[in-house]
Design a protein around this motif. Sequence first.
Motif, PDB file in Angstrom:
ATOM      1  N   GLU A   2       9.272   4.712  -1.577  1.00  0.00           N
ATOM      2  CA  GLU A   2      10.553   4.008  -1.618  1.00  0.00           C
ATOM      3  C   GLU A   2      10.670   3.027  -0.445  1.00  0.00           C
ATOM      4  O   GLU A   2      10.264   3.345   0.672  1.00  0.00           O
ATOM      5  N   LEU A   3      11.242   1.866  -0.707  1.00  0.00           N
ATOM      6  CA  LEU A   3      11.435   0.862   0.328  1.00  0.00           C
ATOM      7  C   LEU A   3      12.275   1.415   1.474  1.00  0.00           C
ATOM      8  O   LEU A   3      12.012   1.132   2.640  1.00  0.00           O
ATOM      9  N   SER A   4      13.252   2.245   1.165  1.00  0.00           N
ATOM     10  CA  SER A   4      14.103   2.820   2.210  1.00  0.00           C
ATOM     11  C   SER A   4      13.303   3.712   3.164  1.00  0.00           C
ATOM     12  O   SER A   4      13.650   3.829   4.338  1.00  0.00           O
ATOM     13  N   ARG A  44      13.822  -9.041  -2.107  1.00  0.00           N
ATOM     14  CA  ARG A  44      13.157  -8.995  -0.807  1.00  0.00           C
ATOM     15  C   ARG A  44      11.703  -8.651  -1.079  1.00  0.00           C
ATOM     16  O   ARG A  44      11.399  -7.958  -2.037  1.00  0.00           O
ATOM     17  N   ARG A  45      10.804  -9.130  -0.216  1.00  0.00           N
ATOM     18  CA  ARG A  45       9.379  -8.857  -0.387  1.00  0.00           C
ATOM     19  C   ARG A  45       8.805  -8.289   0.893  1.00  0.00           C
ATOM     20  O   ARG A  45       9.257  -8.618   1.977  1.00  0.00           O
ATOM     21  N   LEU A  46       7.798  -7.450   0.740  1.00  0.00           N
ATOM     22  CA  LEU A  46       7.071  -6.901   1.875  1.00  0.00           C
ATOM     23  C   LEU A  46       5.778  -7.672   2.061  1.00  0.00           C
ATOM     24  O   LEU A  46       5.121  -8.036   1.078  1.00  0.00           O
ATOM     25  N   PHE A  47       5.419  -7.888   3.314  1.00  0.00           N
ATOM     26  CA  PHE A  47       4.155  -8.529   3.638  1.00  0.00           C
ATOM     27  C   PHE A  47       3.419  -7.686   4.661  1.00  0.00           C
ATOM     28  O   PHE A  47       4.032  -6.986   5.478  1.00  0.00           O
ATOM     29  N   PHE A  48       2.084  -7.770   4.635  1.00  0.00           N
ATOM     30  CA  PHE A  48       1.215  -7.018   5.528  1.00  0.00           C
ATOM     31  C   PHE A  48       0.268  -7.972   6.231  1.00  0.00           C
ATOM     32  O   PHE A  48      -0.218  -8.940   5.640  1.00  0.00           O
ATOM     33  N   ALA A  49       0.014  -7.706   7.500  1.00  0.00           N
ATOM     34  CA  ALA A  49      -1.002  -8.436   8.257  1.00  0.00           C
ATOM     35  C   ALA A  49      -1.646  -7.460   9.231  1.00  0.00           C
ATOM     36  O   ALA A  49      -1.044  -6.436   9.596  1.00  0.00           O
ATOM     37  N   ILE A  65      -3.104 -17.428   9.847  1.00  0.00           N
ATOM     38  CA  ILE A  65      -3.292 -15.982   9.786  1.00  0.00           C
ATOM     39  C   ILE A  65      -3.417 -15.564   8.339  1.00  0.00           C
ATOM     40  O   ILE A  65      -3.061 -16.310   7.439  1.00  0.00           O
ATOM     41  N   GLN A  66      -3.916 -14.354   8.129  1.00  0.00           N
ATOM     42  CA  GLN A  66      -4.005 -13.810   6.773  1.00  0.00           C
ATOM     43  C   GLN A  66      -2.858 -12.831   6.570  1.00  0.00           C
ATOM     44  O   GLN A  66      -2.700 -11.882   7.341  1.00  0.00           O
ATOM     45  N   VAL A  67      -2.088 -13.088   5.536  1.00  0.00           N
ATOM     46  CA  VAL A  67      -0.933 -12.254   5.192  1.00  0.00           C
ATOM     47  C   VAL A  67      -1.040 -11.890   3.718  1.00  0.00           C
ATOM     48  O   VAL A  67      -1.388 -12.730   2.903  1.00  0.00           O
ATOM     49  N   TRP A  68      -0.757 -10.634   3.402  1.00  0.00           N
ATOM     50  CA  TRP A  68      -0.832 -10.178   2.022  1.00  0.00           C
ATOM     51  C   TRP A  68       0.514  -9.629   1.578  1.00  0.00           C
ATOM     52  O   TRP A  68       1.131  -8.843   2.307  1.00  0.00           O
ATOM     53  N   PRO A  69       0.973  -9.997   0.372  1.00  0.00           N
ATOM     54  CA  PRO A  69       2.172  -9.361  -0.168  1.00  0.00           C
ATOM     55  C   PRO A  69       1.833  -7.921  -0.554  1.00  0.00           C
ATOM     56  O   PRO A  69       0.713  -7.634  -0.981  1.00  0.00           O
ATOM     57  N   VAL A  70       2.775  -7.023  -0.371  1.00  0.00           N
ATOM     58  CA  VAL A  70       2.569  -5.605  -0.673  1.00  0.00           C
ATOM     59  C   VAL A  70       3.759  -5.097  -1.476  1.00  0.00           C
ATOM     60  O   VAL A  70       4.903  -5.399  -1.143  1.00  0.00           O
ATOM     61  N   GLN A  71       3.467  -4.331  -2.502  1.00  0.00           N
ATOM     62  CA  GLN A  71       4.511  -3.671  -3.271  1.00  0.00           C
ATOM     63  C   GLN A  71       4.740  -2.289  -2.654  1.00  0.00           C
ATOM     64  O   GLN A  71       3.774  -1.600  -2.305  1.00  0.00           O
ATOM     65  N   PRO A  72       5.991  -1.866  -2.502  1.00  0.00           N
ATOM     66  CA  PRO A  72       6.246  -0.544  -1.917  1.00  0.00           C
ATOM     67  C   PRO A  72       5.516   0.589  -2.644  1.00  0.00           C
ATOM     68  O   PRO A  72       5.088   1.552  -2.020  1.00  0.00           O
ATOM     69  N   GLU A  73       5.332   0.445  -3.948  1.00  0.00           N
ATOM     70  CA  GLU A  73       4.660   1.485  -4.741  1.00  0.00           C
ATOM     71  C   GLU A  73       3.199   1.659  -4.345  1.00  0.00           C
ATOM     72  O   GLU A  73       2.584   2.679  -4.642  1.00  0.00           O
ATOM     73  N   GLU A  74       2.586   0.631  -3.732  1.00  0.00           N
ATOM     74  CA  GLU A  74       1.183   0.704  -3.331  1.00  0.00           C
ATOM     75  C   GLU A  74       0.982   1.607  -2.119  1.00  0.00           C
ATOM     76  O   GLU A  74      -0.120   2.079  -1.869  1.00  0.00           O
ATOM     77  N   ILE A  75       2.034   1.836  -1.341  1.00  0.00           N
ATOM     78  CA  ILE A  75       1.935   2.624  -0.119  1.00  0.00           C
ATOM     79  C   ILE A  75       2.285   4.077  -0.442  1.00  0.00           C
ATOM     80  O   ILE A  75       3.354   4.360  -0.966  1.00  0.00           O
TER      81      ILE A  75
END
Length: 83
Positions: A2-4, A44-49, A65-75
Motif C-alpha cells: 500500500e502507498l500509505s 501521484r506517481r512513485l519514482f526510484f533512483a 540521472i537514471q530514474v525509474w517509475p515504480v508501482q506500489p504493488e511492485e514493492i
Amino acid sequence: MELSRIRPYTHKHCRFKLRSGKEVFGVIWEVETTDKNGQPTEGRRLFFASIRDYERLQRAAKEPIQVWPVQPEEIVHVESIAS
C-alpha cells in the motif's frame, strides 16, 4: 504494498524487495501528476533512483540521472538503511 505504508520511507535510503524477487537499494519519492496545462490532477506517481543519483538530483538537478517509475504493488518489503 500500500502507498500509505511506503510513504514513511520516501526520500530515505532504503532496501527494497520487489515482486520480481530482486533486491535494490535506493530512494523513492512521490510526485504529483499534472495535465497538459500544468494543472494538478488527482494522481501521484512513485519514482526510484539509486542513492548516488538521488543525491546528485538534490544537489544539481541539471545533471543527468537514471530514474525509474515504480508501482506500489511492485514493492513487497522496504527497510530503511539510513543511520
